[in-house]
Design a protein around this motif. Structure first.
Motif, PDB file in Angstrom:
ATOM      1  N   LEU A 116       0.902  -1.256   0.142  1.00 23.83           N
ATOM      2  CA  LEU A 116       0.236   0.062   0.026  1.00 23.83           C
ATOM      3  C   LEU A 116       0.973   1.256   0.117  1.00 23.83           C
ATOM      4  O   LEU A 116       1.908   1.363   0.791  1.00 23.83           O
ATOM      5  N   GLY A 117       0.485   2.045  -0.852  1.00 24.68           N
ATOM      6  CA  GLY A 117       1.255   3.494  -0.812  1.00 24.68           C
ATOM      7  C   GLY A 117       0.855   4.395  -2.066  1.00 24.68           C
ATOM      8  O   GLY A 117       0.081   3.811  -2.776  1.00 24.68           O
ATOM      9  N   TYR A 118       1.583   5.527  -2.027  1.00 24.13           N
ATOM     10  CA  TYR A 118       1.278   6.307  -3.447  1.00 24.13           C
ATOM     11  C   TYR A 118       2.200   5.862  -4.451  1.00 24.13           C
ATOM     12  O   TYR A 118       3.251   5.801  -4.325  1.00 24.13           O
ATOM     13  N   ALA A 119       1.313   5.774  -5.725  1.00 29.43           N
ATOM     14  CA  ALA A 119       1.992   5.311  -6.898  1.00 29.43           C
ATOM     15  C   ALA A 119       3.244   6.503  -7.299  1.00 29.43           C
ATOM     16  O   ALA A 119       2.733   7.591  -6.837  1.00 29.43           O
ATOM     17  N   VAL A 120       4.083   6.031  -7.745  1.00 30.54           N
ATOM     18  CA  VAL A 120       4.992   7.086  -8.400  1.00 30.54           C
ATOM     19  C   VAL A 120       4.341   8.085  -9.336  1.00 30.54           C
ATOM     20  O   VAL A 120       3.441   7.581  -9.929  1.00 30.54           O
ATOM     21  N   GLU A 121       4.530   9.396  -9.473  1.00 32.72           N
ATOM     22  CA  GLU A 121       4.198  10.185 -10.279  1.00 32.72           C
ATOM     23  C   GLU A 121       4.108   9.607 -11.792  1.00 32.72           C
ATOM     24  O   GLU A 121       5.080   9.234 -12.094  1.00 32.72           O
ATOM     25  N   GLY A 122       2.987   9.910 -12.311  1.00 30.12           N
ATOM     26  CA  GLY A 122       2.943   9.457 -13.852  1.00 30.12           C
ATOM     27  C   GLY A 122       2.802   7.966 -14.042  1.00 30.12           C
ATOM     28  O   GLY A 122       2.938   7.536 -15.181  1.00 30.12           O
ATOM     29  N   TYR A 123       2.465   7.254 -12.796  1.00 28.45           N
ATOM     30  CA  TYR A 123       2.363   5.808 -13.136  1.00 28.45           C
ATOM     31  C   TYR A 123       1.243   5.781 -13.896  1.00 28.45           C
ATOM     32  O   TYR A 123       0.142   5.920 -13.857  1.00 28.45           O
ATOM     33  N   PRO A 124       1.607   4.855 -15.237  1.00 27.12           N
ATOM     34  CA  PRO A 124       0.407   4.811 -16.269  1.00 27.12           C
ATOM     35  C   PRO A 124      -0.492   4.054 -15.839  1.00 27.12           C
ATOM     36  O   PRO A 124      -0.471   2.813 -15.216  1.00 27.12           O
ATOM     37  N   LEU A 125      -1.808   4.073 -16.385  1.00 25.29           N
ATOM     38  CA  LEU A 125      -2.971   3.316 -16.003  1.00 25.29           C
ATOM     39  C   LEU A 125      -2.781   2.361 -17.348  1.00 25.29           C
ATOM     40  O   LEU A 125      -3.105   2.734 -18.486  1.00 25.29           O
ATOM     41  N   ARG A 126      -2.756   1.143 -17.054  1.00 26.33           N
ATOM     42  CA  ARG A 126      -2.451   0.098 -18.139  1.00 26.33           C
ATOM     43  C   ARG A 126      -3.651  -0.407 -18.422  1.00 26.33           C
ATOM     44  O   ARG A 126      -4.483  -0.605 -17.918  1.00 26.33           O
ATOM     45  N   PRO A 127      -3.874  -0.945 -19.725  1.00 27.88           N
ATOM     46  CA  PRO A 127      -5.098  -1.328 -20.344  1.00 27.88           C
ATOM     47  C   PRO A 127      -5.182  -2.802 -19.575  1.00 27.88           C
ATOM     48  O   PRO A 127      -4.206  -3.520 -19.351  1.00 27.88           O
ATOM     49  N   LYS A 128      -6.515  -3.123 -19.308  1.00 26.78           N
ATOM     50  CA  LYS A 128      -6.585  -4.297 -18.541  1.00 26.78           C
ATOM     51  C   LYS A 128      -6.571  -5.537 -19.647  1.00 26.78           C
ATOM     52  O   LYS A 128      -7.238  -5.646 -20.794  1.00 26.78           O
ATOM     53  N   ILE A 129      -5.696  -6.568 -19.258  1.00 35.87           N
ATOM     54  CA  ILE A 129      -5.487  -7.690 -20.285  1.00 35.87           C
ATOM     55  C   ILE A 129      -6.525  -8.827 -19.361  1.00 35.87           C
ATOM     56  O   ILE A 129      -6.213  -9.149 -18.411  1.00 35.87           O
ATOM     57  N   ARG A 130      -7.585  -8.836 -20.220  1.00 37.15           N
ATOM     58  CA  ARG A 130      -8.677  -9.830 -19.613  1.00 37.15           C
ATOM     59  C   ARG A 130      -9.386 -10.653 -20.734  1.00 37.15           C
ATOM     60  O   ARG A 130      -9.084 -10.398 -21.709  1.00 37.15           O
ATOM     61  N   LYS A 131      -9.782 -11.981 -20.282  1.00 34.61           N
ATOM     62  CA  LYS A 131     -10.514 -12.818 -21.285  1.00 34.61           C
ATOM     63  C   LYS A 131     -11.734 -12.067 -21.669  1.00 34.61           C
ATOM     64  O   LYS A 131     -11.979 -11.227 -21.005  1.00 34.61           O
ATOM     65  N   ASP A 132     -12.209 -12.325 -22.878  1.00 33.74           N
ATOM     66  CA  ASP A 132     -13.193 -11.497 -23.551  1.00 33.74           C
ATOM     67  C   ASP A 132     -14.759 -12.077 -22.766  1.00 33.74           C
ATOM     68  O   ASP A 132     -14.498 -13.311 -22.133  1.00 33.74           O
ATOM     69  N   THR A 133     -15.647 -11.155 -23.041  1.00 35.10           N
ATOM     70  CA  THR A 133     -16.744 -11.440 -22.254  1.00 35.10           C
ATOM     71  C   THR A 133     -17.383 -13.041 -22.612  1.00 35.10           C
ATOM     72  O   THR A 133     -17.756 -13.693 -21.642  1.00 35.10           O
ATOM     73  N   ASN A 134     -17.347 -13.168 -23.963  1.00 33.80           N
ATOM     74  CA  ASN A 134     -18.001 -14.546 -24.299  1.00 33.80           C
ATOM     75  C   ASN A 134     -17.000 -15.659 -23.754  1.00 33.80           C
ATOM     76  O   ASN A 134     -17.667 -16.920 -23.618  1.00 33.80           O
ATOM     77  N   THR A 135     -15.688 -15.737 -23.591  1.00 36.58           N
ATOM     78  CA  THR A 135     -14.991 -16.722 -22.968  1.00 36.58           C
ATOM     79  C   THR A 135     -15.269 -16.719 -21.575  1.00 36.58           C
ATOM     80  O   THR A 135     -15.303 -17.911 -21.003  1.00 36.58           O
ATOM     81  N   MET A 136     -15.369 -15.656 -20.641  1.00 33.33           N
ATOM     82  CA  MET A 136     -15.425 -15.709 -19.295  1.00 33.33           C
ATOM     83  C   MET A 136     -16.878 -15.791 -18.651  1.00 33.33           C
ATOM     84  O   MET A 136     -17.077 -16.122 -17.552  1.00 33.33           O
ATOM     85  N   SER A 137     -17.671 -15.720 -19.523  1.00 38.15           N
ATOM     86  CA  SER A 137     -19.305 -15.815 -18.948  1.00 38.15           C
ATOM     87  C   SER A 137     -20.104 -16.578 -19.746  1.00 38.15           C
ATOM     88  O   SER A 137     -19.898 -16.565 -21.110  1.00 38.15           O
ATOM     89  N   ARG A 138     -21.147 -16.806 -19.106  1.00 35.44           N
ATOM     90  CA  ARG A 138     -22.376 -17.574 -19.881  1.00 35.44           C
ATOM     91  C   ARG A 138     -23.756 -17.068 -19.464  1.00 35.44           C
ATOM     92  O   ARG A 138     -23.838 -16.718 -18.419  1.00 35.44           O
ATOM     93  N   TYR A 139     -24.846 -17.259 -20.351  1.00 35.81           N
ATOM     94  CA  TYR A 139     -25.901 -17.070 -19.810  1.00 35.81           C
ATOM     95  C   TYR A 139     -26.801 -18.762 -19.706  1.00 35.81           C
ATOM     96  O   TYR A 139     -26.865 -19.383 -20.855  1.00 35.81           O
ATOM     97  N   ASN A 140     -27.285 -18.984 -18.635  1.00 42.31           N
ATOM     98  CA  ASN A 140     -28.343 -20.067 -18.344  1.00 42.31           C
ATOM     99  C   ASN A 140     -27.596 -21.306 -18.487  1.00 42.31           C
ATOM    100  O   ASN A 140     -28.216 -22.307 -18.020  1.00 42.31           O
ATOM    101  N   ALA A 141     -26.245 -21.594 -19.082  1.00 40.90           N
ATOM    102  CA  ALA A 141     -25.812 -23.136 -19.060  1.00 40.90           C
ATOM    103  C   ALA A 141     -24.258 -23.009 -19.191  1.00 40.90           C
ATOM    104  O   ALA A 141     -24.029 -21.785 -19.825  1.00 40.90           O
ATOM    105  N   TYR A 142     -23.342 -23.916 -18.666  1.00 44.52           N
ATOM    106  CA  TYR A 142     -22.218 -23.704 -18.873  1.00 44.52           C
ATOM    107  C   TYR A 142     -21.762 -23.985 -20.461  1.00 44.52           C
ATOM    108  O   TYR A 142     -21.185 -23.418 -20.818  1.00 44.52           O
ATOM    109  N   ARG A 143     -22.441 -25.214 -20.938  1.00 47.74           N
ATOM    110  CA  ARG A 143     -22.280 -25.544 -22.364  1.00 47.74           C
ATOM    111  C   ARG A 143     -23.805 -25.780 -22.865  1.00 47.74           C
ATOM    112  O   ARG A 143     -24.650 -26.490 -22.275  1.00 47.74           O
ATOM    113  N   HIS A 144     -24.051 -25.381 -24.161  1.00 49.04           N
ATOM    114  CA  HIS A 144     -25.445 -25.343 -24.639  1.00 49.04           C
ATOM    115  C   HIS A 144     -25.246 -27.003 -25.630  1.00 49.04           C
ATOM    116  O   HIS A 144     -24.154 -27.303 -25.891  1.00 49.04           O
TER     117      HIS A 144
END
Ligand SMILES: Cc1cc2nc3c(=O)[nH]c(=O)nc-3n(C[C@H](O)[C@H](O)[C@H](O)COP(=O)(O)O)c2cc1C
Length: 183
Positions: free
Chosen positions: A155-183
């Motif tokens: 915990l602490g203050y980030a150094v001045e100008g510490y960049p906001l990195r783009p989030k590297i994440r799975k895309d929505t269709n890979t990480m979430s489903r509606y109503n069933a794990y597998r259709h």
């Protein structure tokens, strides 16, 4: 910042200013962990705030070695929080055993995210650190042998100008489903 902005901008900070963290901000973060939800409201954690510089340095040194050095940044953080795993209520222990669930680990994950989001709202940076020498941390902080250490958070203050990195994440269709794990 509203919650969506906080979720978008919270990121692991691995470069800190020497500037100390104001005690009132630390208190607000501790309160955010205190209010975290948990299975059967067991609150199976103890939060240790390490802010005495020589002790904090020793804790930081227990998160890296010469060969595995990626956590060396933790030396820069003026505060390191340590979350231990406490026994949950008997009902949760029985439920966890019957259903083969590690409820305290789920609970501590939620508490840790409360910590990080509250810190972000206060303009502070954090990084959860799961790689550390548990034995050394326990000795340094007088944690009983039977108590596990779940996670550290810098915990602490980030150094001045510490960049906001783009989030590297799975895309929505890979990480979430509606109503069933597998259709
Ligand atoms: C349980 C846990 C353990 C982690 N351990 C480490 C660690 O030891 N060192 C580190 O630099 N980052 C650690 N991280 C941070 C993750 O690498 C980071 O959250 C992830 O890459 C996503 O990046 P972001 O936090 O910037 O969004 C940990 C995160 C979690 C949730």
């Amino acid at each position: 910042m509203n919650l969506s902005e906080l979720i978008r901008t919270r990121q692991s900070v691995r470069s800190y200013q020497e500037r100390p963290v104001e005690p009132d901000k630390v208190k607000a973060i501790v309160e955010s962990v205190r209010l975290a939800p948990s299975a059967s409201n067991s609150q199976p954690w103890t939060l240790i705030i390490v802010d005495e510089p020589p002790l904090k340095d020793k804790v930081a040194r227990a998160t890296f070695s010469r060969t595995i050095s990626f956590n060396q940044f933790s030396l820069e953080a003026p505060v390191i929080a340590v979350l231990t795993i406490e026994k949950p209520k008997v009902i949760t222990q029985i439920g966890g055993w019957m259903k083969q669930r590690e409820f305290p680990l789920i609970d501590i994950g939620i508490a840790a995210e409360h910590f990080c989001l509250q810190a972000a709202e206060l303009g502070l940076g954090t990084c959860m650190v799961g790689w550390f020498d548990e034995k050394v941390i326990k000795q340094l902080l007088n944690i009983p042998r039977s108590t596990r250490v779940a996670l550290l958070i810098t915990l602490g203050y980030a150094v001045e100008g510490y960049p906001l990195r783009p989030k590297i994440r799975k895309d929505t269709n890979t990480m979430s489903r509606y109503n069933a794990y597998r259709h």
